[in-house]
Design a protein around this motif. Sequence first.
Motif, PDB file in Angstrom:
ATOM      1  N   ARG B  27       0.823  -1.198   0.000  1.00  0.00           N
ATOM      2  CA  ARG B  27       0.000   0.000   0.000  1.00  0.00           C
ATOM      3  C   ARG B  27       0.861   1.253   0.000  1.00  0.00           C
ATOM      4  NH1 ARG B  27      -3.975   2.426   4.370  1.00  0.00           N
ATOM      5  NH2 ARG B  27      -4.343   4.415   3.349  1.00  0.00           N
ATOM      6  N   GLU B  28       1.896   1.224   0.848  1.00  0.00           N
ATOM      7  CA  GLU B  28       2.703   2.429   1.010  1.00  0.00           C
ATOM      8  C   GLU B  28       3.624   2.717  -0.174  1.00  0.00           C
ATOM      9  OE1 GLU B  28       4.684   1.916   4.707  1.00  0.00           O
ATOM     10  OE2 GLU B  28       2.799   1.888   5.827  1.00  0.00           O
ATOM     11  N   LYS B  29       4.223   1.661  -0.708  1.00  0.00           N
ATOM     12  CA  LYS B  29       5.237   1.890  -1.730  1.00  0.00           C
ATOM     13  C   LYS B  29       4.799   1.480  -3.128  1.00  0.00           C
ATOM     14  CE  LYS B  29       9.430   1.342  -0.228  1.00  0.00           C
ATOM     15  NZ  LYS B  29      10.712   1.001   0.417  1.00  0.00           N
ATOM     16  N   GLY B  30       3.686   0.813  -3.208  1.00  0.00           N
ATOM     17  CA  GLY B  30       3.308   0.241  -4.498  1.00  0.00           C
ATOM     18  C   GLY B  30       3.957  -1.119  -4.655  1.00  0.00           C
ATOM     19  N   HIS B  32       5.549  -2.583  -7.024  1.00  0.00           N
ATOM     20  CA  HIS B  32       6.867  -2.653  -7.635  1.00  0.00           C
ATOM     21  C   HIS B  32       7.967  -2.197  -6.691  1.00  0.00           C
ATOM     22  CE1 HIS B  32       9.867  -0.144  -9.998  1.00  0.00           C
ATOM     23  NE2 HIS B  32      10.314  -1.360 -10.028  1.00  0.00           N
ATOM     24  N   ARG B  33       7.685  -1.187  -5.911  1.00  0.00           N
ATOM     25  CA  ARG B  33       8.717  -0.669  -5.013  1.00  0.00           C
ATOM     26  C   ARG B  33       8.746  -1.404  -3.674  1.00  0.00           C
ATOM     27  NH1 ARG B  33       7.434   5.506  -6.252  1.00  0.00           N
ATOM     28  NH2 ARG B  33       8.464   5.642  -8.283  1.00  0.00           N
ATOM     29  N   HIS B  52       9.502 -19.060   2.937  1.00  0.00           N
ATOM     30  CA  HIS B  52       9.029 -20.311   3.529  1.00  0.00           C
ATOM     31  C   HIS B  52       7.517 -20.402   3.393  1.00  0.00           C
ATOM     32  CE1 HIS B  52       9.583 -23.787   6.131  1.00  0.00           C
ATOM     33  NE2 HIS B  52       8.480 -23.419   6.741  1.00  0.00           N
ATOM     34  N   VAL B 112      -7.437  -0.568  -5.364  1.00  0.00           N
ATOM     35  CA  VAL B 112      -7.597   0.595  -6.233  1.00  0.00           C
ATOM     36  C   VAL B 112      -6.345   0.882  -7.044  1.00  0.00           C
ATOM     37  CG1 VAL B 112      -7.810   3.117  -6.233  1.00  0.00           C
ATOM     38  CG2 VAL B 112      -9.400   1.702  -4.910  1.00  0.00           C
ATOM     39  N   THR B 113      -5.197   0.827  -6.390  1.00  0.00           N
ATOM     40  CA  THR B 113      -3.987   1.287  -7.060  1.00  0.00           C
ATOM     41  C   THR B 113      -3.269   0.201  -7.843  1.00  0.00           C
ATOM     42  OG1 THR B 113      -2.651   0.869  -5.090  1.00  0.00           O
ATOM     43  CG2 THR B 113      -3.593   3.057  -5.315  1.00  0.00           C
ATOM     44  N   GLU B 114      -3.384  -1.033  -7.403  1.00  0.00           N
ATOM     45  CA  GLU B 114      -2.570  -2.065  -8.035  1.00  0.00           C
ATOM     46  C   GLU B 114      -3.360  -3.055  -8.869  1.00  0.00           C
ATOM     47  OE1 GLU B 114       0.681  -2.037  -7.964  1.00  0.00           O
ATOM     48  OE2 GLU B 114       0.898  -0.403  -6.535  1.00  0.00           O
ATOM     49  N   THR B 119      -2.517  -2.494 -15.822  1.00  0.00           N
ATOM     50  CA  THR B 119      -2.244  -3.445 -16.891  1.00  0.00           C
ATOM     51  C   THR B 119      -0.979  -4.224 -16.559  1.00  0.00           C
ATOM     52  OG1 THR B 119      -3.049  -1.782 -18.409  1.00  0.00           O
ATOM     53  CG2 THR B 119      -2.032  -3.721 -19.373  1.00  0.00           C
ATOM     54  N   ALA B 120      -0.041  -3.538 -15.934  1.00  0.00           N
ATOM     55  CA  ALA B 120       1.260  -4.132 -15.637  1.00  0.00           C
ATOM     56  C   ALA B 120       1.102  -5.437 -14.864  1.00  0.00           C
ATOM     57  CB  ALA B 120       2.115  -3.153 -14.843  1.00  0.00           C
ATOM     58  N   ASN B 121       0.222  -5.428 -13.883  1.00  0.00           N
ATOM     59  CA  ASN B 121       0.079  -6.597 -13.034  1.00  0.00           C
ATOM     60  C   ASN B 121      -1.073  -7.500 -13.456  1.00  0.00           C
ATOM     61  OD1 ASN B 121       2.043  -5.265 -11.501  1.00  0.00           O
ATOM     62  ND2 ASN B 121       0.469  -4.204 -10.318  1.00  0.00           N
ATOM     63  N   LEU B 122      -1.624  -7.189 -14.606  1.00  0.00           N
ATOM     64  CA  LEU B 122      -2.831  -7.895 -14.993  1.00  0.00           C
ATOM     65  C   LEU B 122      -2.529  -9.172 -15.767  1.00  0.00           C
ATOM     66  CD1 LEU B 122      -5.811  -7.249 -14.535  1.00  0.00           C
ATOM     67  CD2 LEU B 122      -5.915  -6.441 -16.869  1.00  0.00           C
TER      68      LEU B 122
END
Lengths: 204, 204, 204, 204
Positions: B27-30, B32-33, B52, B112-114, B119-122
Amino acid sequence: MSARKRAASLPETKQHLIFEAALKVIREKGLHRARMSDIADRAGISYGLVYHYFRSKEDLFDAVLNRWWDELFALIDAVAGEGDDVRAKLGQVIRYFLDTYQQNPDLTTVFVTEISRSTANLTRDRLQHFKRFFAQMEDIIREGQRSGLLRGDFKARYLTYIFFGAMEAFVSAMVLADQPLSGDAQKEQIVESILTVFWSGASV
Amino acid sequence: MSARKRAASLPETKQHLIFEAALKVIREKGLHRARMSDIADRAGISYGLVYHYFRSKEDLFDAVLNRWWDELFALIDAVAGEGDDVRAKLGQVIRYFLDTYQQNPDLTTVFVTEISRSTANLTRDRLQHFKRFFAQMEDIIREGQRSGLLRGDFKARYLTYIFFGAMEAFVSAMVLADQPLSGDAQKEQIVESILTVFWSGASV
Amino acid sequence: MSARKRAASLPETKQHLIFEAALKVIREKGLHRARMSDIADRAGISYGLVYHYFRSKEDLFDAVLNRWWDELFALIDAVAGEGDDVRAKLGQVIRYFLDTYQQNPDLTTVFVTEISRSTANLTRDRLQHFKRFFAQMEDIIREGQRSGLLRGDFKARYLTYIFFGAMEAFVSAMVLADQPLSGDAQKEQIVESILTVFWSGASV
Amino acid sequence: MSARKRAASLPETKQHLIFEAALKVIREKGLHRARMSDIADRAGISYGLVYHYFRSKEDLFDAVLNRWWDELFALIDAVAGEGDDVRAKLGQVIRYFLDTYQQNPDLTTVFVTEISRSTANLTRDRLQHFKRFFAQMEDIIREGQRSGLLRGDFKARYLTYIFFGAMEAFVSAMVLADQPLSGDAQKEQIVESILTVFWSGASV
DNA sequence: TATGAATGAGGGTTCATTCAT
DNA sequence: AATGAATGAACCCTCATTCAT
């Protein structure tokens, strides 16, 4: 529209070439996966040259964003200063989004996928654009409320969300499904449905 | 709702700890980050332990997505099988989104954001969830049309977009501005405004 | 042979189970890719238990090596002390390698692929085994030279290389192609060809 | 030989520098323990540059293998097309291996330790090289059998193993002991011993 | 004995960016 | 203006090993 015409008539400078390449690559791979080298390849130039024209990837992305916002604000400014038919103004905004999607699907896609909801890419500066856009939309709505056409018992901000959200949902759906608008008839149906539902729902 | 309760009452297993940490960090960084090491740090465990419990970052993210969709589909299923008051059903969906945002802002933000526009994560799999969700929403709308309450001259799919888009705009706005719902009064105002505008706009 | 019998008759202790599993996994994946967890899985035990019986992966591998060398040295010692028919002694060595490959292809494979040529796994200790083996083989050859059967104008060490290399080439070829010896007839042909060529080539 | 000369006279390009560094590091530490950073350090360049010239560690290793096989096949082709003195041809093959070890001990070491017996690094492609090499060696041997010089009662393939194994044993011994050939006299002794033993043992 | 949770060093790879030419 | 060689920080993932139970 004049903004878009300006863009379209830009001479085929290297800078413009890179810009268009960036748009395509970012659309296809997403900002994060779009490598500067991909963009250079697409533009048919060496990747060192990208840095001659754009300070950084960030900078290049900002150029893309600015193209979006410049055009959008040009439209909003034009619409706002037009007359006093609020319903027609809203119709123009919807048409603008659909037109842009039709004529520049890359840019619209980037807006939807990389800007609209992305916290990751959201800087303070970029957030400002959103706030300004919503403020201007809200002004139009508020104008409708003041003139007694739109119900005043709901916050203008809320009505703005409803209107904008409804419209954006169509664009997002098309973008994510990678579906083109199938013709002017479909476009009019969409405009009509959004406008009718919103207006008869939000009017007094 | 029971799903959320179940999730919330999960024993504080390490897996759950990691899951919650991932939620916060993403949530905080997205996505990818968000580094796996960030997540481990946040969970207060060693780096390797994340692996694990989760095969990969992808896997961990999928767990997050599944949490979202599982809860949402549980709600939709419950709502769909309830009775025949379509307006009430729509109200419940809105309330669900607002409740979830209130009680689990991290999860909502990630959605909402990811997910919502990314599309990137879709992946193909992930897209299916969306299609299923929209299909179920559309069923509810169509039910309203068949019963003569909602106008049948607009496609059910269009009405669905309008309804969902309006609702999602509120959530997105709160998420992007990092603003909490300021109380039940505000929540009811939002529900009321969306429902009223949509219903009176879309009803016959 | 007695060494192998001893090994084969080992009670099915956990340690032995692990050992056999290690042999199989190392053969299949190579030492480096053989994970301790793979070995434990193959042995049907938890991987923590492997460390109860073997100090480390290194240690486990050493056990495998020792099994090889112990058996080989037992054979060499038996052969050396047998009589004075040098040709027959060499035949026995060849038969031993072929028998071992037939009866214990895993062990032979590990020897060929992980020990025989591997600098990576070659410690000072492990090199000693090789030196000792070659020294003993050389003793047999030298015995042949002293008795006037083998030509003395080539260094015993050179003849040893020729003999061992010829023999090992057959084993390596079968190992790398993962081909079993197709029967006693083939085995005798191999023994005969190596022995005949070497002996008539190296005899006075 | 011209191949090797060509290689040796390559301009000191960065790619060549990296190649040579890789050869040395892989020789010293083994493929698995050879870090890309070791190779970069040895080449005196930055980490990332290795990836500018070679796609991956695998790719770099393949370049090493190809150097080996290219040179070897060049030799075999030259030898095969030379005349009809089979004994002389075999002598040239032996000399080639010894020469290569003398002039390029790194490459020879990598061949012996990482290719010759390594199942771990053995891909289908790499196995083909071996098959091709053995097929060509076998052709030479079969030529000797057809001309009535070598005994025909042993399979050509078996004689090939004996010849190749004998020769490779010398090279392996030197490689594993890290001993240089101490001079031309020693080289001739080795050539003579292998050739004499094999030829008088395998001739009619 | 037996389990498997927990640790963390290590290494391959990517890629934005700089810079010499 | 143009090229692409060169740099190096960053990050995901693996897996031998330890340890609490």
